[in-house]
Design a protein around this motif. Sequence first.
Motif: not given
Length: 426
Positions: A279-281, A295-298, A367-368, A374-375
């Motif tokens: 999956d490229p994402a 971070t996940t938000r970034q 896409p976690w 986990s990011a």
Amino acid sequence: MNDPRRPAALRTRPAMGVAEALLLINAPPPPESTQQVLFHVDPDPELLRQRANELARRDITSRTEHFLTARASEYAWSKRQTNQVRRTLKVLQLVFPEANLQFRASDILALRSYNDHNVRSTIEILEDAGLLIDDRVPTFDRLFARKTVDIPDPMRTQLELWRTTMVNGSPTPPRRQPREASTVKAQMYGILPAVTTWVENGHTSFAEISTDDILAVLPDEPSPRHLMLLGLRTLFSILHGQKQIFHDPTKRIPLRPAKRNAPLPMHPNAIRDALTSPDPAVAFAVSLVAFHALTTRQVQHLLLTDVADGRLTMPDGRIIPLAKPVLVRLTAWLDHRTRRWPETQNPYLLVTQQTGPRLTPPGRNFPWKKAGISAQALRTDRILYEVEQTGGDVRRVCDLFGITIDTALHYARTVTDPANTKVDSV
């Protein structure tokens, strides 16, 4: 004339003048004109589809077609999605024939239980046309109401005042900045055990709570104690500022820091599998965190314009030269994005099936969930590796990842104490 293209109100009234007809068309519906439903029965989905396909153009479709065409053109909707919305608008006339061209968002959302049409896009079209009664309740508000349903008044009213002030802020003294719903949700879960205990003890208002009552319910474990006391501090501070209680009983209780778990590295195989995902994402998002500790938000709010000449510009002003493996995965993702959504106007770097025809960022978990890791754990692994390679250079770690001195020292102490470092079992 019984013309189906004319408004239903004109077909059911006797002949009238032109001026009276125009006033009737443009007049808003009376507040008590909606017949209440005695009991709800879901229509047959297959019958609805057949009737919608056979239904000629009626009032709602003629009033919304212009807005549907404009939005579909502006946001590059597919022909399939446009036809789905058009069909859903016809279904609404069958399900709610007495709606008088005013549809409630909650009724439209209920179509999901037996209909596969694009409900969210239909709501957007009705909102553009001014035919929507937006009675949607935010998810956190529904959760708050469910958790506080058994709390007596006036304690529940005081909790609602706290929740409203925390979420929306207060522009009048004492002023308060609005907080994220996730922050308020965490503090709500922190104080609910204390509130439940006080209700069982016969208290009905927070004005009755003393410092001894708070000390009696505080847990001994550092993290739950910190979260509960932090939530109680904001609660009593807001109530005292709004003249709901006489004094703040939390002022004399010191706020101990929460226990911080030792950061742990991840197993290399888990990172390797995520980086080589088909999956490229997934591969691109994982590479951003694995090499640059975003971070996940970034990652969620990265814009297409943030990437230029192999460099990533962060909101805090940092300019990050992207690593070569990240550039390879960025190219693969952009190629996939162009093929999958060739005409999308979405400005965000990551796009999903839901955000492709809109201008919103992807969800926080994209896409976690597909990545299976986990990011935050991946970011922790990257920072630990940099601390180890730089010999604990805290200043360099802060500049590289945009973290505070305290956070960098926490990572450095973990690296310098081998007893606290072990491989995660992810």
